[in-house]
Design a protein around this motif. Structure first.
Motif, PDB file in Angstrom:
ATOM      1  N   GLN A  78      -8.625 -22.724   7.811  1.00 23.43           N
ATOM      2  CA  GLN A  78     -10.074 -22.559   7.923  1.00 23.43           C
ATOM      3  C   GLN A  78     -10.718 -23.745   8.636  1.00 23.43           C
ATOM      4  OE1 GLN A  78     -11.507 -21.842   3.938  1.00 23.43           O
ATOM      5  NE2 GLN A  78     -10.177 -20.064   3.661  1.00 23.43           N
ATOM      6  N   LEU A  79     -10.280 -24.952   8.302  1.00 18.61           N
ATOM      7  CA  LEU A  79     -10.833 -26.138   8.941  1.00 18.61           C
ATOM      8  C   LEU A  79     -10.484 -26.195  10.420  1.00 18.61           C
ATOM      9  CD1 LEU A  79     -10.140 -28.806   6.191  1.00 18.61           C
ATOM     10  CD2 LEU A  79     -12.387 -28.158   7.063  1.00 18.61           C
ATOM     11  N   ALA A  80      -9.250 -25.834  10.749  1.00 22.67           N
ATOM     12  CA  ALA A  80      -8.819 -25.846  12.146  1.00 22.67           C
ATOM     13  C   ALA A  80      -9.710 -24.946  12.999  1.00 22.67           C
ATOM     14  CB  ALA A  80      -7.365 -25.410  12.245  1.00 22.67           C
ATOM     15  N   ALA A  81     -10.044 -23.789  12.449  1.00 30.27           N
ATOM     16  CA  ALA A  81     -10.923 -22.861  13.171  1.00 30.27           C
ATOM     17  C   ALA A  81     -12.354 -23.390  13.203  1.00 30.27           C
ATOM     18  CB  ALA A  81     -10.878 -21.486  12.513  1.00 30.27           C
ATOM     19  N   ALA A  82     -12.815 -23.946  12.100  1.00 24.51           N
ATOM     20  CA  ALA A  82     -14.204 -24.412  12.010  1.00 24.51           C
ATOM     21  C   ALA A  82     -14.478 -25.600  12.931  1.00 24.51           C
ATOM     22  CB  ALA A  82     -14.533 -24.789  10.566  1.00 24.51           C
ATOM     23  N   TYR A  83     -13.512 -26.485  13.101  1.00 23.98           N
ATOM     24  CA  TYR A  83     -13.714 -27.636  13.981  1.00 23.98           C
ATOM     25  C   TYR A  83     -13.826 -27.221  15.446  1.00 23.98           C
ATOM     26  CZ  TYR A  83     -12.729 -30.913  10.163  1.00 23.98           C
ATOM     27  OH  TYR A  83     -12.767 -31.644   8.992  1.00 23.98           O
ATOM     28  N   GLY A  84     -13.204 -26.133  15.799  1.00 26.55           N
ATOM     29  CA  GLY A  84     -13.352 -25.559  17.131  1.00 26.55           C
ATOM     30  C   GLY A  84     -13.053 -26.526  18.255  1.00 26.55           C
ATOM     31  N   GLU A  85     -13.961 -26.595  19.219  1.00 23.48           N
ATOM     32  CA  GLU A  85     -13.754 -27.402  20.429  1.00 23.48           C
ATOM     33  C   GLU A  85     -13.671 -28.896  20.141  1.00 23.48           C
ATOM     34  OE1 GLU A  85     -13.154 -26.414  23.443  1.00 23.48           O
ATOM     35  OE2 GLU A  85     -13.353 -24.266  23.006  1.00 23.48           O
ATOM     36  N   ARG A  86     -14.087 -29.295  18.966  1.00 21.37           N
ATOM     37  CA  ARG A  86     -14.023 -30.719  18.628  1.00 21.37           C
ATOM     38  C   ARG A  86     -12.593 -31.225  18.590  1.00 21.37           C
ATOM     39  NH1 ARG A  86     -17.497 -30.943  13.230  1.00 21.37           N
ATOM     40  NH2 ARG A  86     -17.045 -33.171  13.385  1.00 21.37           N
ATOM     41  N   LEU A  87     -11.632 -30.311  18.426  1.00 25.67           N
ATOM     42  CA  LEU A  87     -10.218 -30.698  18.378  1.00 25.67           C
ATOM     43  C   LEU A  87      -9.521 -30.590  19.736  1.00 25.67           C
ATOM     44  CD1 LEU A  87      -9.156 -28.942  15.047  1.00 25.67           C
ATOM     45  CD2 LEU A  87      -9.563 -31.386  15.401  1.00 25.67           C
ATOM     46  N   SER A  88     -10.187 -30.040  20.712  1.00 23.74           N
ATOM     47  CA  SER A  88      -9.552 -29.835  22.009  1.00 23.74           C
ATOM     48  C   SER A  88      -9.101 -31.166  22.601  1.00 23.74           C
ATOM     49  CB  SER A  88     -10.534 -29.145  22.960  1.00 23.74           C
ATOM     50  OG  SER A  88      -9.912 -28.856  24.183  1.00 23.74           O
ATOM     51  N   GLY A  89      -7.844 -31.222  22.998  1.00 27.79           N
ATOM     52  CA  GLY A  89      -7.268 -32.434  23.567  1.00 27.79           C
ATOM     53  C   GLY A  89      -6.700 -33.390  22.544  1.00 27.79           C
ATOM     54  N   LYS A  90      -6.988 -33.160  21.263  1.00 25.97           N
ATOM     55  CA  LYS A  90      -6.503 -34.043  20.213  1.00 25.97           C
ATOM     56  C   LYS A  90      -5.171 -33.539  19.644  1.00 25.97           C
ATOM     57  CE  LYS A  90     -11.154 -35.428  18.794  1.00 25.97           C
ATOM     58  NZ  LYS A  90     -11.064 -36.749  19.447  1.00 25.97           N
ATOM     59  N   VAL A  91      -4.482 -34.434  18.954  1.00 27.61           N
ATOM     60  CA  VAL A  91      -3.283 -34.074  18.202  1.00 27.61           C
ATOM     61  C   VAL A  91      -3.726 -33.695  16.787  1.00 27.61           C
ATOM     62  CG1 VAL A  91      -1.068 -34.848  17.291  1.00 27.61           C
ATOM     63  CG2 VAL A  91      -1.813 -35.589  19.575  1.00 27.61           C
ATOM     64  N   LEU A  92      -3.380 -32.496  16.370  1.00 25.49           N
ATOM     65  CA  LEU A  92      -3.727 -32.016  15.029  1.00 25.49           C
ATOM     66  C   LEU A  92      -2.447 -31.858  14.227  1.00 25.49           C
ATOM     67  CD1 LEU A  92      -5.979 -30.905  13.142  1.00 25.49           C
ATOM     68  CD2 LEU A  92      -5.367 -28.627  13.981  1.00 25.49           C
ATOM     69  N   VAL A  93      -2.320 -32.610  13.147  1.00 22.74           N
ATOM     70  CA  VAL A  93      -1.104 -32.591  12.343  1.00 22.74           C
ATOM     71  C   VAL A  93      -1.300 -31.699  11.121  1.00 22.74           C
ATOM     72  CG1 VAL A  93       0.534 -33.964  10.990  1.00 22.74           C
ATOM     73  CG2 VAL A  93      -0.442 -34.892  13.104  1.00 22.74           C
ATOM     74  N   ASP A  94      -0.442 -30.684  11.011  1.00 20.16           N
ATOM     75  CA  ASP A  94      -0.415 -29.808   9.840  1.00 20.16           C
ATOM     76  C   ASP A  94       0.704 -30.273   8.924  1.00 20.16           C
ATOM     77  OD1 ASP A  94      -0.317 -27.594   8.035  1.00 20.16           O
ATOM     78  OD2 ASP A  94       1.201 -26.661   9.332  1.00 20.16           O
ATOM     79  N   ILE A  95       0.356 -30.603   7.677  1.00 18.53           N
ATOM     80  CA  ILE A  95       1.366 -31.073   6.721  1.00 18.53           C
ATOM     81  C   ILE A  95       1.652 -30.024   5.644  1.00 18.53           C
ATOM     82  CG2 ILE A  95       0.474 -33.414   7.066  1.00 18.53           C
ATOM     83  CD1 ILE A  95      -0.429 -33.255   4.062  1.00 18.53           C
ATOM     84  N   SER A  96       1.030 -28.859   5.750  1.00 20.44           N
ATOM     85  CA  SER A  96       1.011 -27.911   4.635  1.00 20.44           C
ATOM     86  C   SER A  96       2.336 -27.191   4.428  1.00 20.44           C
ATOM     87  CB  SER A  96      -0.092 -26.873   4.846  1.00 20.44           C
ATOM     88  OG  SER A  96       0.192 -26.025   5.935  1.00 20.44           O
ATOM     89  N   ASN A  97       2.523 -26.720   3.210  1.00 21.90           N
ATOM     90  CA  ASN A  97       3.645 -25.855   2.863  1.00 21.90           C
ATOM     91  C   ASN A  97       3.080 -24.562   2.260  1.00 21.90           C
ATOM     92  OD1 ASN A  97       6.226 -27.314   3.424  1.00 21.90           O
ATOM     93  ND2 ASN A  97       5.178 -28.864   2.216  1.00 21.90           N
ATOM     94  N   PRO A  98       3.235 -23.441   2.955  1.00 14.64           N
ATOM     95  CA  PRO A  98       2.623 -22.189   2.523  1.00 14.64           C
ATOM     96  C   PRO A  98       3.452 -21.490   1.450  1.00 14.64           C
ATOM     97  CG  PRO A  98       3.800 -21.822   4.568  1.00 14.64           C
ATOM     98  CD  PRO A  98       3.936 -23.299   4.248  1.00 14.64           C
ATOM     99  N   VAL A  99       3.450 -22.071   0.259  1.00 16.60           N
ATOM    100  CA  VAL A  99       4.287 -21.558  -0.831  1.00 16.60           C
ATOM    101  C   VAL A  99       3.426 -20.887  -1.890  1.00 16.60           C
ATOM    102  CG1 VAL A  99       6.038 -23.327  -0.426  1.00 16.60           C
ATOM    103  CG2 VAL A  99       4.222 -23.751  -2.092  1.00 16.60           C
ATOM    104  N   ASP A 100       4.034 -19.944  -2.618  1.00 25.33           N
ATOM    105  CA  ASP A 100       3.303 -19.319  -3.714  1.00 25.33           C
ATOM    106  C   ASP A 100       3.327 -20.223  -4.949  1.00 25.33           C
ATOM    107  OD1 ASP A 100       5.791 -18.995  -4.929  1.00 25.33           O
ATOM    108  OD2 ASP A 100       5.851 -16.824  -4.668  1.00 25.33           O
TER     109      ASP A 100
END
Length: 216
Positions: A78-100
């Protein structure tokens, strides 16, 4: 480098500790500003490296070289989408584990990963990297397990972005392992599911183990 960490939980603490040890400028922003301020105050008092740390609002994303989403998968997406163009050109690190909740299965569809779903949600030009998902917070704070330096597995489609994250990892006293394209986040998330499940079994590891590749 200028590192903005989104989130103020245990993983944010661990990653910030390593970044400060590496001499970087760290900014923490969180949904609860008070929690971010408390974390920063604690880390400022404990820091032994030359790095600097501060709390800020979400505008900290705009000036960062690397943005780390230290939040659960759905929130990260949700945050990745909400930040939108503000992230363009930047390195975005995802640390998440999509576990139940039971640590029995991944919640993403077969043939994809949390990191790939986040990459689909971000604005064009955002360079998504998977990293730190196989390290627990307590081990990050220590930087090692029983004297063994942590491996940090890194996946991403942009080679320069992987190198930038690897430099962050190395400067913090850890060992980067570049596994290549972002699609390999599927394997990283898969074996961390098993690693997490091992923590809660009888005679488990108590969230104090790490995954390490040992080679001659």
């Amino acid at each position: 480098m200028k590192i903005t960490i989104v989130g103020a939980g245990n993983m944010a603490r661990g990653i910030a500790t390593r970044a400060l040890a590496g001499g970087h400028t760290v900014t923490v922003t969180a949904k609860d500003p008070g929690k971010a301020v408390r974390l920063v105050d604690e880390l400022r008092g404990q820091a032994t490296g030359e790095g600097r740390i501060a709390a800020a609002d979400a505008s900290a994303v705009d000036t960062a070289d690397i943005v780390v989403l230290a939040v659960p998968f759905e929130a990260a997406k949700q945050l990745a989408a909400a930040y939108g163009e503000r992230l363009s050109g930047k390195v975005l690190v995802d640390i998440s584990n999509p576990v139940d909740a039971s640590l029995e299965a991944l919640v993403v569809a077969p043939g994809t990963s949390a990191a790939e779903e986040i990459a689909e949600a971000v604005a064009p030009g955002t360079r998504v990297v998977k990293a730190f998902n196989t390290t627990f917070a307590t081990t990050l704070i220590a930087g090692e397990v029983n004297g063994t330096v942590l491996d940090v597995f890194i996946a991403g489609d942009d080679e320069a972005a992987r190198k930038q994250v690897a430099d962050l990892v190395t400067s913090g006293g850890l060992n980067p392992v570049d596994v290549g394209a972002l699609r390999h986040a599927r394997e990283l998330e898969g074996f961390q599911l098993l690693h997490m499940a091992l923590q809660i079994r009888e005679a488990g590891h108590g969230w104090a183990s790490t995954i390490k590749i040992v080679a001659p």
